[in-house]
Every structure is written in structure tokens, then in C-alpha cells.
Scaffold this motif. Structure first.
Motif, PDB file in Angstrom:
ATOM      1  N   VAL A 136       0.777  -1.044   0.187  1.00  0.00           N
ATOM      2  CA  VAL A 136      -0.013   0.425  -0.063  1.00  0.00           C
ATOM      3  C   VAL A 136       0.856   1.070   0.012  1.00  0.00           C
ATOM      4  O   VAL A 136       0.495   2.362  -0.532  1.00  0.00           O
ATOM      5  CB  VAL A 136      -1.041   0.124   1.242  1.00  0.00           C
ATOM      6  N   ARG A 137       2.168   1.216   0.380  1.00  0.00           N
ATOM      7  CA  ARG A 137       2.943   2.346   0.317  1.00  0.00           C
ATOM      8  C   ARG A 137       3.792   2.779  -1.175  1.00  0.00           C
ATOM      9  O   ARG A 137       3.279   3.796  -1.247  1.00  0.00           O
ATOM     10  CB  ARG A 137       4.238   1.704   0.961  1.00  0.00           C
ATOM     11  N   VAL A 138       3.072   1.975  -1.837  1.00  0.00           N
ATOM     12  CA  VAL A 138       3.962   1.996  -3.538  1.00  0.00           C
ATOM     13  C   VAL A 138       2.104   2.246  -4.323  1.00  0.00           C
ATOM     14  O   VAL A 138       2.107   2.217  -5.202  1.00  0.00           O
ATOM     15  CB  VAL A 138       4.475   1.295  -3.940  1.00  0.00           C
ATOM     16  N   GLY A 139       1.424   2.013  -3.783  1.00  0.00           N
ATOM     17  CA  GLY A 139      -0.129   1.923  -4.465  1.00  0.00           C
ATOM     18  C   GLY A 139      -0.374   0.991  -4.870  1.00  0.00           C
ATOM     19  O   GLY A 139       0.600  -0.247  -4.913  1.00  0.00           O
ATOM     20  N   VAL A 140      -1.682   0.506  -5.553  1.00  0.00           N
ATOM     21  CA  VAL A 140      -2.022  -1.223  -5.448  1.00  0.00           C
ATOM     22  C   VAL A 140      -3.175  -1.220  -6.982  1.00  0.00           C
ATOM     23  O   VAL A 140      -2.987   0.215  -7.451  1.00  0.00           O
ATOM     24  CB  VAL A 140      -3.005  -1.159  -4.453  1.00  0.00           C
ATOM     25  N   PRO A 141      -2.688  -1.780  -7.635  1.00  0.00           N
ATOM     26  CA  PRO A 141      -3.228  -2.181  -8.959  1.00  0.00           C
ATOM     27  C   PRO A 141      -4.754  -2.416  -8.758  1.00  0.00           C
ATOM     28  O   PRO A 141      -5.695  -1.694  -7.996  1.00  0.00           O
ATOM     29  CB  PRO A 141      -3.104  -3.333  -9.629  1.00  0.00           C
ATOM     30  N   THR A 142      -6.002  -1.837 -10.119  1.00  0.00           N
ATOM     31  CA  THR A 142      -7.189  -2.051 -10.405  1.00  0.00           C
ATOM     32  C   THR A 142      -7.860  -3.148  -9.574  1.00  0.00           C
ATOM     33  O   THR A 142      -6.565  -4.384  -9.195  1.00  0.00           O
ATOM     34  CB  THR A 142      -7.731  -1.759 -11.475  1.00  0.00           C
ATOM     35  N   ALA A 143      -8.849  -2.904  -9.181  1.00  0.00           N
ATOM     36  CA  ALA A 143      -9.414  -4.366  -8.214  1.00  0.00           C
ATOM     37  C   ALA A 143      -8.597  -5.117  -7.322  1.00  0.00           C
ATOM     38  O   ALA A 143      -8.927  -5.544  -6.711  1.00  0.00           O
ATOM     39  CB  ALA A 143      -9.828  -5.554  -9.204  1.00  0.00           C
ATOM     40  N   THR A 144      -7.754  -4.367  -6.434  1.00  0.00           N
ATOM     41  CA  THR A 144      -7.090  -5.175  -4.856  1.00  0.00           C
ATOM     42  C   THR A 144      -7.690  -3.917  -3.568  1.00  0.00           C
ATOM     43  O   THR A 144      -8.231  -2.744  -3.820  1.00  0.00           O
ATOM     44  CB  THR A 144      -5.917  -4.303  -5.549  1.00  0.00           C
ATOM     45  N   TYR A 145      -7.638  -5.051  -3.423  1.00  0.00           N
ATOM     46  CA  TYR A 145      -7.999  -4.158  -2.316  1.00  0.00           C
ATOM     47  C   TYR A 145      -7.570  -4.537  -0.624  1.00  0.00           C
ATOM     48  O   TYR A 145      -6.603  -5.463  -0.185  1.00  0.00           O
ATOM     49  CB  TYR A 145      -9.759  -4.779  -1.609  1.00  0.00           C
ATOM     50  N   SER A 146      -7.066  -4.137   0.970  1.00  0.00           N
ATOM     51  CA  SER A 146      -7.167  -3.818   1.526  1.00  0.00           C
ATOM     52  C   SER A 146      -7.830  -4.261   2.820  1.00  0.00           C
ATOM     53  O   SER A 146      -9.215  -3.849   2.855  1.00  0.00           O
ATOM     54  CB  SER A 146      -5.986  -2.682   1.723  1.00  0.00           C
ATOM     55  N   VAL A 147      -7.690  -5.031   4.140  1.00  0.00           N
ATOM     56  CA  VAL A 147      -8.799  -4.633   4.621  1.00  0.00           C
ATOM     57  C   VAL A 147      -7.761  -5.073   5.688  1.00  0.00           C
ATOM     58  O   VAL A 147      -6.764  -5.431   6.337  1.00  0.00           O
ATOM     59  CB  VAL A 147      -8.666  -6.676   4.883  1.00  0.00           C
ATOM     60  N   LEU A 148      -8.588  -4.141   6.699  1.00  0.00           N
ATOM     61  CA  LEU A 148      -7.897  -3.488   7.803  1.00  0.00           C
ATOM     62  C   LEU A 148      -9.325  -3.630   9.033  1.00  0.00           C
ATOM     63  O   LEU A 148     -10.236  -4.330   9.008  1.00  0.00           O
ATOM     64  CB  LEU A 148      -7.327  -2.137   8.067  1.00  0.00           C
TER      65      LEU A 148
END
Length: 170
Positions: A136-148
Motif C-alpha cells: 500500500v505504500r507504493v500503491g495498488v493495481p485495479t481491483a485490489t483491496y486492503s483489509v484492516l
């Protein structure tokens, strides 16, 4: 203690921009439609069906949500189209998250880069997954998700107050 879960999803792959089409009206590309359906299947398998979805009003984010939602098991939660997510800052996303009712346990935000990754990086604190944080520090491609996740009330979510558990790419 109640664990609250925030899922930050970058919209699926959109058609390239063209002068005659406003950016906000760019639709998903064929590959993006497949990506969105795949994210929906992944959400179902992982138990990530949101009780509340906050979705940018851009066409590509609305289409991502619609295609994703078709693959979710069980009843659909509330969906709110949020115009401010289109050109949102991290602060804008946090303002929306902090306004969520405490009874809601899983929130999905469908938005845009670089804000989705930057919000995940901002929220990630102790106990976060190192590889996910690096992504996440460098960015994410399309359709990528992060769970917190966090035990904090939504109103208290802020810098380093959540655990970044995973970043999932299509």
C-alpha cells in the motif's frame, strides 16, 4: 470487544480516457468486468460481505460494486453513493468512515488510487502485515483491496489505529 473491519477497494480496470468522455463517466473495460466479478467471489469466500458499502459516484466504481455485489452471499447491506470519494483525500475517506454507526462491523469503500492505498497506509499500525504495508505504500493495481481491523469505534479510526491484515490482488 467488537472488531470492526474496513475494506478499501480500488475500482476494477476502466476503459482508457477519451477526450469526448468525462473521466467520471469512464466505464469498466471487459477485463475490469471480469475482475469485479472475481472480487465478489473472493469476498464471499472470505466472509467480507459488507454491511455498508461507500461507493464513489464515478461510473467505474458503481459498476465495480454492482458486479461484485452479484456474487455476495446473503442479504445485501446498505449502499451509499458518495460524490466526495471521486477526488477524495485520505482525510475525506476518514471523515466518511468516522461517521459510520458503531453497530456496523464491516464497511467497504470502493474508490480510486492513490487514495485507497494511501488510506490503508495511513491507518496501518502495530500488528500490520509487513508485505501488505509495503504494497500500500507504493500503491495498488485495479481491483485490489486492503483489509484492516480495529477494536476502536469508527469515530476513533485514525493514523496507525488499525491492523492491515492483507492486500489482495486479482
Amino acid at each position: 470487544m467488537t472488531v470492526r473491519r474496513l475494506v478499501l477497494l480500488r475500482h476494477a480496470k476502466a476503459e482508457p480516457g477519451r477526450d469526448e468522455v468525462p473521466d467520471e463517466m469512464r466505464p469498466l473495460a471487459t477485463n475490469g468486468r471480469k475482475q469485479a466479478g472475481g472480487v465478489g467471489k473472493t469476498f464471499s469466500a472470505a466472509g467480507l460481505a459488507p454491511e455498508l458499502a461507500l461507493v464513489s459516484t464515478a461510473l467505474r466504481t458503481r459498476q465495480t460494486w454492482d458486479l461484485l455485489a452479484k456474487h455476495l452471499d446473503g442479504p445485501q447491506g446498505e449502499v451509499r453513493l458518495e460524490p466526495e470519494l471521486y477526488e477524495a483525500s485520505v482525510a475525506d475517506v476518514l471523515e466518511l468512515v468516522r461517521s459510520v454507526a458503531d453497530g456496523v462491523r464491516t464497511v467497504l469503500v470502493v474508490g480510486h488510487e492513490p487514495t485507497m492505498a494511501a488510506t490503508a497506509a495511513h491507518l496501518a499500525g502495530p500488528g500490520s502485515d509487513d508485505a501488505a504495508l509495503a504494497q500500500v505504500r507504493v500503491g495498488v493495481p485495479t481491483a485490489t483491496y486492503s483489509v484492516l481491523e480495529s477494536e476502536d469505534a469508527w469515530a476513533d479510526w485514525g493514523r496507525s489505529r488499525a491492523r492491515l491484515l492483507t492486500v489482495t490482488r486479482p
